[in-house]
Design an enzyme around this catalytic site. Structure first.
Site, short mmCIF file in Angstrom:
data_model
loop_
_atom_site.label_atom_id
_atom_site.label_comp_id
_atom_site.label_asym_id
_atom_site.label_seq_id
_atom_site.Cartn_x
_atom_site.Cartn_y
_atom_site.Cartn_z
N ASP A 34 -25.07 8.99 9.41
CA ASP A 34 -24.87 7.53 9.46
C ASP A 34 -23.46 7.15 9.91
O ASP A 34 -23.11 5.98 9.91
CB ASP A 34 -25.17 6.92 8.09
CG ASP A 34 -24.26 7.46 6.99
OD1 ASP A 34 -23.38 8.29 7.31
OD2 ASP A 34 -24.42 7.05 5.83
N GLN A 87 1.73 -6.58 8.83
CA GLN A 87 1.25 -7.77 8.08
C GLN A 87 1.86 -7.64 6.69
O GLN A 87 1.21 -7.26 5.72
CB GLN A 87 -0.29 -7.76 8.04
CG GLN A 87 -0.91 -8.95 7.29
CD GLN A 87 -0.92 -10.25 8.09
OE1 GLN A 87 -0.90 -10.23 9.30
NE2 GLN A 87 -0.92 -11.38 7.40
N LYS A 181 16.12 -13.81 23.99
CA LYS A 181 15.15 -14.53 24.80
C LYS A 181 15.58 -15.97 24.92
O LYS A 181 15.83 -16.62 23.91
CB LYS A 181 13.79 -14.45 24.09
CG LYS A 181 12.60 -14.48 25.01
CD LYS A 181 11.33 -14.53 24.20
CE LYS A 181 10.68 -13.19 24.02
NZ LYS A 181 9.36 -13.24 23.42
#
Ligand code: R5P
Length: 281
Positions: A34, A87, A181
């Site tokens: 499976d 995260q 940036k």
């Protein structure tokens, strides 16, 4: 003491075993019909070093299975690359703190844990066991030294990566800066070193992770426009999703290299000796 590892960390694990002059346990990996993961470990020791980078969900499950298989031993966990560590907070309502979820799971069944250049060291507090975060900055600096570049400029892609870049640069006493940036218009962005000039210089961009390579590829194009003679890119964890490596090479980067916390064809430095030294204590 013996070393055991998941499929994706077998080369690093074998190097750790070599550095510790101990053996590595043979593991049979397969799947049930499976699709569920299966493993069967060979003869274990009463003290085990379990090595596994969380590069994807299967690697995570294999690591859980290995820890369970080592039940009854004194287990030291080595998480060379801890996926989900980015995260590290709730950025929006309803989100999990994924780094916490992973740390909570891996704090069980082991005595202690070693991570390498974890993206956000703050997440170490989520482990229930003593955890040590090692840095490969010196090893990266040593590798750059061997490249024999003349007076390279070591660049972090952002100010968050500057401390790591400074540790790399310290090895050779090289100049170090981070990219800044500047938004020129709604669609145009400029990236350039904040204080130094890249013109006529060899530049090595260093970071903890290269994921899509997007940040570094954009920066490379701009550094060449600013007159850099050659650009290299180095990271600890070569996540390199999709065509990241090719994307970086196509942007004109001379060499892209990483460590073996994630085993890649461009893994040029190894975390093994540093991990072995931390285990020896
Ligand atoms: C993020 O903060 C990390 O330190 C890296 O800078 C980031 O993961 C790189 O992402 P990408 O390669 O996708 O630009």
């Amino acid at each position: 003491m013996k070393v055991i590892s998941t499929e994706k960390s077998q080369i690093l694990a074998a190097r750790i075993a070599g550095a510790l002059n101990t053996s590595i346990v043979d593991v049979k990996f397969s799947r049930f019909p499976d699709g569920e993961l299966y493993l069967a470990a060979g003869e274990l020791d009463d003290e085990m070093i379990i090595v596994g980078s969380v590069t994807d969900s299967d690697a995570l499950v294999q690591l859980l299975l290995l820890i369970d298989a080592c039940e009854g031993s004194k287990n030291h966990l080595v998480l060379p690359y801890m996926g989900y560590a980015r995260q590290d907070k709730k950025f929006r309502n309803g989100e999990p703190i994924s780094a916490r979820a992973i740390a909570r799971v891996f704090g069980k069944g082991v005595e202690n844990c070693i991570t390498i250049n974890i993206h956000e060291p703050e997440v170490l507090k989520y482990f229930d066991v003593p955890t040590t975060n090692l840095s490969l900055a010196k090893d990266m600096g040593d590798y750059i030294m061997k490249m024999g570049l003349s007076d390279p400029l070591i660049l972090a892609p952002d100010d968050g990566a500057l401390a790591f870049a400074q540790d790399v640069a310290r090895v050779g006493g090289w100049d170090c800066d981070h990219l800044e940036k500047t938004r020129l218009s709604g669609v145009e962005v400029k990236m350039a070193p904040k204080k130094l000039c890249a013109a006529s210089r060899s530049v090595v961009i260093v970071d903890d992770i290269i994921s899509t390579g997007g940040t570094i590829a954009t920066a490379t194009n701009m550094l060449y426009q600013q007159g850099a003679t050659e650009v290299y890119a180095a990271c600890v964890h070569g996540v390199l999703i999709g065509g990241a490596y090719v994307h970086l090479k196509a942007s004109g980067i001379r060499e892209v290299f990483c460590s073996d916390t994630i085993e890649r064809g461009c893994s040029r430095l190894s975390a093994a000796s540093r991990i072995a030294a931390a285990i020896r204590g």
